[in-house]
Write a protein that holds these residues in place. Sequence first.
Motif, short mmCIF file in Angstrom:
data_model
loop_
_atom_site.label_atom_id
_atom_site.label_comp_id
_atom_site.label_asym_id
_atom_site.label_seq_id
_atom_site.Cartn_x
_atom_site.Cartn_y
_atom_site.Cartn_z
N SER A 179 0.83 -1.21 0.00
CA SER A 179 0.00 0.00 0.00
C SER A 179 0.86 1.26 0.00
O SER A 179 0.49 2.28 -0.58
N LEU A 180 2.02 1.19 0.65
CA LEU A 180 2.94 2.33 0.64
C LEU A 180 3.53 2.54 -0.75
O LEU A 180 3.79 3.67 -1.16
N TYR A 181 3.75 1.46 -1.47
CA TYR A 181 4.17 1.51 -2.87
C TYR A 181 3.11 2.26 -3.68
O TYR A 181 3.42 3.13 -4.50
N MET A 182 1.84 1.93 -3.45
CA MET A 182 0.72 2.58 -4.14
C MET A 182 0.63 4.05 -3.76
O MET A 182 0.39 4.92 -4.63
N VAL A 183 0.82 4.38 -2.48
CA VAL A 183 0.77 5.77 -2.03
C VAL A 183 1.82 6.60 -2.76
O VAL A 183 1.53 7.72 -3.23
N GLY A 184 3.03 6.08 -2.88
CA GLY A 184 4.08 6.80 -3.60
C GLY A 184 3.73 7.04 -5.05
O GLY A 184 3.97 8.13 -5.59
N ALA A 185 3.14 6.03 -5.70
CA ALA A 185 2.78 6.17 -7.11
C ALA A 185 1.69 7.22 -7.29
O ALA A 185 1.76 8.07 -8.21
N PHE A 186 0.66 7.20 -6.44
CA PHE A 186 -0.43 8.17 -6.57
C PHE A 186 0.05 9.57 -6.24
O PHE A 186 -0.35 10.55 -6.89
N ALA A 187 0.90 9.71 -5.23
CA ALA A 187 1.43 11.04 -4.89
C ALA A 187 2.24 11.60 -6.05
O ALA A 187 2.12 12.79 -6.40
N ALA A 188 3.06 10.74 -6.68
CA ALA A 188 3.86 11.19 -7.81
C ALA A 188 2.97 11.60 -8.98
O ALA A 188 3.21 12.64 -9.62
N ALA A 189 1.94 10.80 -9.28
CA ALA A 189 1.06 11.12 -10.40
C ALA A 189 0.32 12.44 -10.16
O ALA A 189 0.16 13.26 -11.07
N ALA A 190 -0.13 12.65 -8.92
CA ALA A 190 -0.86 13.88 -8.60
C ALA A 190 0.03 15.11 -8.71
O ALA A 190 -0.37 16.14 -9.28
N VAL A 191 1.23 15.03 -8.17
CA VAL A 191 2.15 16.18 -8.21
C VAL A 191 2.62 16.44 -9.63
O VAL A 191 2.74 17.60 -10.06
N ALA A 192 2.89 15.38 -10.41
CA ALA A 192 3.30 15.56 -11.80
C ALA A 192 2.21 16.24 -12.61
O ALA A 192 2.48 17.11 -13.44
N ALA A 193 0.95 15.85 -12.35
CA ALA A 193 -0.17 16.48 -13.07
C ALA A 193 -0.32 17.95 -12.69
O ALA A 193 -0.67 18.79 -13.52
N ALA A 194 -0.03 18.28 -11.44
CA ALA A 194 -0.20 19.66 -10.96
C ALA A 194 0.96 20.57 -11.36
O ALA A 194 0.75 21.76 -11.62
N THR A 195 2.16 20.03 -11.38
CA THR A 195 3.35 20.87 -11.59
C THR A 195 4.06 20.62 -12.92
O THR A 195 4.81 21.47 -13.39
N GLY A 196 3.85 19.44 -13.49
CA GLY A 196 4.55 19.08 -14.72
C GLY A 196 6.00 18.69 -14.50
O GLY A 196 6.75 18.47 -15.46
N SER A 197 6.42 18.57 -13.25
CA SER A 197 7.81 18.24 -12.93
C SER A 197 7.92 16.79 -12.47
O SER A 197 7.30 16.41 -11.48
N PHE A 198 8.72 16.02 -13.18
CA PHE A 198 8.93 14.62 -12.80
C PHE A 198 9.80 14.53 -11.54
O PHE A 198 9.59 13.64 -10.71
N VAL A 199 10.75 15.42 -11.40
CA VAL A 199 11.62 15.41 -10.21
C VAL A 199 10.80 15.69 -8.96
O VAL A 199 10.95 15.01 -7.93
N LEU A 200 9.93 16.71 -9.02
CA LEU A 200 9.06 17.00 -7.88
C LEU A 200 8.13 15.83 -7.58
O LEU A 200 7.81 15.55 -6.42
N ALA A 201 7.72 15.12 -8.63
CA ALA A 201 6.86 13.95 -8.43
C ALA A 201 7.61 12.87 -7.65
O ALA A 201 7.04 12.24 -6.75
N LEU A 202 8.88 12.65 -7.97
CA LEU A 202 9.66 11.65 -7.24
C LEU A 202 9.86 12.07 -5.78
O LEU A 202 9.78 11.24 -4.88
N VAL A 203 10.13 13.36 -5.57
CA VAL A 203 10.28 13.87 -4.20
C VAL A 203 8.97 13.68 -3.43
O VAL A 203 8.97 13.25 -2.27
N ALA A 204 7.85 13.94 -4.09
CA ALA A 204 6.55 13.77 -3.44
C ALA A 204 6.30 12.32 -3.07
O ALA A 204 5.72 12.03 -2.02
#
Length: 305
Positions: free
Chosen positions: A43-68
């Motif tokens: 589930s923590l694996y899933m949380v990381g993936a969803f957080a990355a997808a949400a931040v990437a959609a909001a900011t367009g930054s893949f690096v920020l998505a990984l940090v998120a």
Amino acid sequence: MSWILLIEQTLNGLQFGVMLFLMAAGLTLIFGVMGLINLAHGSLYMVGAFAAAAVAAATGSFVLALVASLVAAAFAGVLIEVLVIRRLYDRDHLDQVLATFALILIFSEGTRWAFGSFPLFLDRPEYLAGTVTLPFGIEYSKYRLSLIGIGLLVAAGLFWMIMRTRIGIRIRAGENDREMIGALGVDISLLYTLIFALGAALAGFAGALIGAIQSVQVGMGEPVLILAFVVIVIGGIGSIKGALIGAVLVGLTDTLGRFLLPQIFGLVMTPSAATSVGSSLASMSIYILMAGVLLVRPKGLFGGA
């Protein structure tokens, strides 16, 4: 059979293996040091993936998505360790299984409520799109090659932390004799929280990286969790080196099995039958590998080493 295609599939297996290592490393640390069976790790694996997808959609930054993904998974790990897991350390393993299984259901329904039932997509950055030419004219995905490099760098950093830093010394000591390091003044509760956060962050990071290859959806962590358990059984519970080697073995066995077995059976069967039988045996291959390792090394390749 093309040898170039074989090399490409071998690289795919290595990429799959190093991603499994990110999942299995945190899982083996948690079980080796804390003695906890954590079914909610997927589930923590899933949380990381969803957080990355949400931040990437909001900011367009893949690096920020990984940090998120790192921050969100680590925060979720700390939250469940403090609120739930901390009450389970002295309980029977069955209680741990039941409680962490309940967490799977809570995370799945909570994620579905927050993001909906439809899958999300995480676009890989432009600079990692396309292919790169390797020796002998082999064309391979830049992104998948980057995943191999990132996974190996994380593995090297984890080895350095475990073997060369003060927190690493405490983790190794806690694995061998937690009562003694508690008597020496180490805050066991804080140490456990840090270990759980580290394992959660690694799982979330893996989810974000894989999210750019496959869709991000509810329940995506459970199949990977099963493979991570296979990895730590093969490598030996509590061994980071075993987790890395076990993950690479599982990744190569699964990927090459799916590639080679249908072709081998195709020599004596119709193409459709060969594909069906070969794919079925390929799915079994990692469990056959695990059984073979346990017959020779009942504690895994590096268990107790």
